[in-house]
Design a protein around this motif. Structure first.
Motif, mmCIF file in Angstrom:
data_model
loop_
_atom_site.group_PDB
_atom_site.id
_atom_site.type_symbol
_atom_site.label_atom_id
_atom_site.label_comp_id
_atom_site.label_asym_id
_atom_site.label_seq_id
_atom_site.Cartn_x
_atom_site.Cartn_y
_atom_site.Cartn_z
ATOM 1 N N CYS A 1 -2.091 1.608 -4.746
ATOM 2 C CA CYS A 1 -0.855 1.584 -5.532
ATOM 3 C C CYS A 1 -1.168 1.529 -7.026
ATOM 4 C CB CYS A 1 -0.005 0.385 -5.126
ATOM 5 S SG CYS A 1 0.748 0.613 -3.502
ATOM 6 N N HIS B 1 0.238 9.801 -1.327
ATOM 7 C CA HIS B 1 0.501 8.359 -1.429
ATOM 8 C C HIS B 1 2.002 8.090 -1.318
ATOM 9 C CE1 HIS B 1 -0.451 4.209 -2.811
ATOM 10 N NE2 HIS B 1 0.813 4.264 -3.161
ATOM 11 N N CYS C 1 4.125 5.408 1.003
ATOM 12 C CA CYS C 1 4.354 4.159 0.281
ATOM 13 C C CYS C 1 5.762 4.123 -0.326
ATOM 14 C CB CYS C 1 3.293 3.995 -0.803
ATOM 15 S SG CYS C 1 3.431 2.437 -1.659
ATOM 16 N N CYS D 1 6.042 2.794 -4.057
ATOM 17 C CA CYS D 1 5.709 3.721 -5.133
ATOM 18 C C CYS D 1 6.739 4.841 -5.236
ATOM 19 C CB CYS D 1 4.306 4.284 -4.939
ATOM 20 S SG CYS D 1 3.050 3.063 -5.340
HETATM 21 ZN ZN ZN Z 1 1.925 2.646 -3.386
#
Ligand code: ZN
Length: 79
Positions: A4, A30, A34, A37
């Motif tokens: 992250c 990512h 996630c 994020c």
């Molecule tokens: Zn992340």
């Protein structure tokens, strides 16, 4: 996969389209996994769009505007 922290470090470049193709893929990958994020990128994008719409205000002007607002607020709470 990016952490992250690495992701956050790349987000402004990502939004500006400054990343290489490979890095962009890493970021997309990512974001896919996630949610945190994803939310972060969304907020960054919103903030960027909002800031572009604002007129540029000199800091001194901003200070006096805030002071005036605070004075008016304290005055109205007295009455
Ligand atoms: Zn992340």
């Amino acid at each position: 996969m990016l952490t992250c922290k690495q992701q956050v470090a790349r987000s402004s470049d990502y939004l500006d389209g400054q990343l290489t193709f490979r890095e962009r893929l890493l970021v997309r990958h990512h974001l896919l996994f996630c949610p945190n994020c994803r939310r972060f990128i969304k907020q960054m994008r919103l903030l960027g769009a909002t800031l572009k719409k604002l007129p540029e205000t000199p800091p001194a002007d901003l200070d006096s505007t805030v002071e005036r607002m605070m004075r008016e607020r304290s005055r109205s709470s007295e009455s």
